[in-house]
Write a protein that holds these residues in place. Structure first.
Motif, PDB file in Angstrom:
ATOM      1  N   ARG A 197       0.807  -1.206   0.000  1.00 12.85           N
ATOM      2  CA  ARG A 197       0.000   0.000   0.000  1.00 12.85           C
ATOM      3  C   ARG A 197       0.849   1.268   0.000  1.00 12.85           C
ATOM      4  N   HIS A 208      -1.407  -6.053   2.255  1.00 10.34           N
ATOM      5  CA  HIS A 208      -2.842  -6.104   2.539  1.00 10.34           C
ATOM      6  C   HIS A 208      -3.158  -7.464   3.176  1.00 10.34           C
ATOM      7  N   ASP A 212     -10.202  -7.928  -0.905  1.00  6.49           N
ATOM      8  CA  ASP A 212     -11.363  -7.038  -0.942  1.00  6.49           C
ATOM      9  C   ASP A 212     -12.251  -7.344  -2.146  1.00  6.49           C
ATOM     10  N   HIS A 287     -17.436  -2.517   0.641  1.00  5.97           N
ATOM     11  CA  HIS A 287     -16.721  -3.715   0.193  1.00  5.97           C
ATOM     12  C   HIS A 287     -16.603  -4.710   1.341  1.00  5.97           C
ATOM     13  N   HIS A 289     -13.926  -7.168   3.242  1.00  2.00           N
ATOM     14  CA  HIS A 289     -12.516  -7.526   3.461  1.00  2.00           C
ATOM     15  C   HIS A 289     -12.541  -8.925   4.061  1.00  2.00           C
TER      16      HIS A 289
HETATM   17 ZN   LIG Z   1      -9.095  -5.077   2.696  1.00  2.00          ZN
END
Ligand SMILES: [Zn+2]
Length: 311
Positions: A197, A208, A212, A287, A289
């Protein structure tokens, strides 16, 4: 000792991947067995020798090898990449989802499985596993100054990670899952596991910890497999979150939900609705995760469904 290994390649296919199931016999003999003294008319039931069954010989970083030992054993422990994992009793074998960490270097490594036979005799099964490189991509994220202050405080992140780590490292010595693993939402994959990221233009760093899926707020979220809910509450970074224990040190979790529809302690079935997609916690839009972790190590959840783990 490897020369003594007997390999059977059955070519059985897993869930959509061109995987093969591999069986390896005991490499280190368990040693001489004492001849039992029999009374007249008494018979002895032969014990089935242990065999090592691996879901794959080649596993990606953040992938997992499903290691099973069939035959008559009292218990056992897997040693791989310097870490130890207990075998958990299943229906026809004892098993462990042996994880490869995101930053474990690619290469060849010996996996050892120490087993104890019902007689108390100990033996070792072993095989060489190749760890393959996963290519980590970079994601560029923009957060508002308020989000940076509220959610990106290292102390806040560390506290939440510690809470989850303490859950993910507990091993329930019981198999709570069955069969194949399902995608938990009908959505679009927007960020793979392990992406590095860059936040507001910073140097890319970290990985991550989940996968997602973008979906409309309110889209049903379902359990990837059966298990027991061990966390169902609001977290700072993950938002409304559900964690399911699948037994044997394997967990799945679902974050940023708009609604939680199960409670801690509930048993859930594979495909059972557990909540709704949302935008809670540190999130830039609706979203899901989705995380998977084995014995405290985060894994690429998608590899549970695309066949690359060999199951
Ligand atoms: Zn995520």
């Amino acid at each position: 000792m490897l020369a003594g290994a007997v390999l059977f390649v059955s070519g059985a296919c897993g869930g959509g991947g061109g995987s093969s199931e591999v069986t390896v016999r005991l490499v280190t003999p368990a040693g001489p067995t004492a001849t039992p003294t029999l009374l007249p008319g008494e018979t002895v039931t032969a014990l089935e020798p242990p065999e090592l069954v691996l879901s794959t010989f080649e596993v990606y970083q953040a992938g997992t090898v499903l290691v099973s030992v069939t035959g008559d054993i009292r218990g056992g422990q897997v040693t791989f990449l310097g870490r130890k994992f207990p075998l958990t009793p299943g229906s026809q074998s004892q098993y462990s989802f042996v994880p490869v960490d995101t930053e474990d270097p690619p290469g060849e490594y010996v996996m050892k499985v120490d087993v104890t036979l019902p007689t108390g005799t100990k033996g070792t099964l072993q095989e060489t596993i190749t760890v393959l490189a996963t290519e980590w991509t970079t994601e560029y994220l923009e957060f508002t100054p308020e989000q940076v202050t509220e959610y990106l405080d290292p102390a806040v992140i560390a506290e939440e990670e510690a809470t989850l780590k303490s859950l993910y490292t507990r091993v329930t010595p019981e198999k709570l899952w069955d069969g194949f693993w399902q995608l938990p939402v009908a959505g679009v994959l927007t960020s793979r596991y392990g992406e590095q990221r860059s936040i507001n233009g910073s140097e890319p760093s970290g990985h991550h910890g989940g996968t997602d899926f973008g979906a409309l707020e309110g889209t049903p979220v379902t359990a990837t497999n059966s298990g027991k809910v061990v966390l169902a509450r609001q977290m700072k970074v993950h938002g409304n979150m559900v964690v399911v224990d699948h037994g044997g040190g394997l967990y799945s979790s679902y974050g940023h939900l708009s609604a939680i529809e199960v409670a801690e302690g509930d048993a859930v079935e594979a495909g059972q609705q557990i909540g709704l997609v949302g935008n809670t916690g540190l999130s830039t839009g609706a979203h899901l995760h989705w995380e998977m972790a084995s014995n405290g190590i985060l894994l690429d959840a998608v590899r549970f469904t695309d066949g690359t783990n060999g199951f």
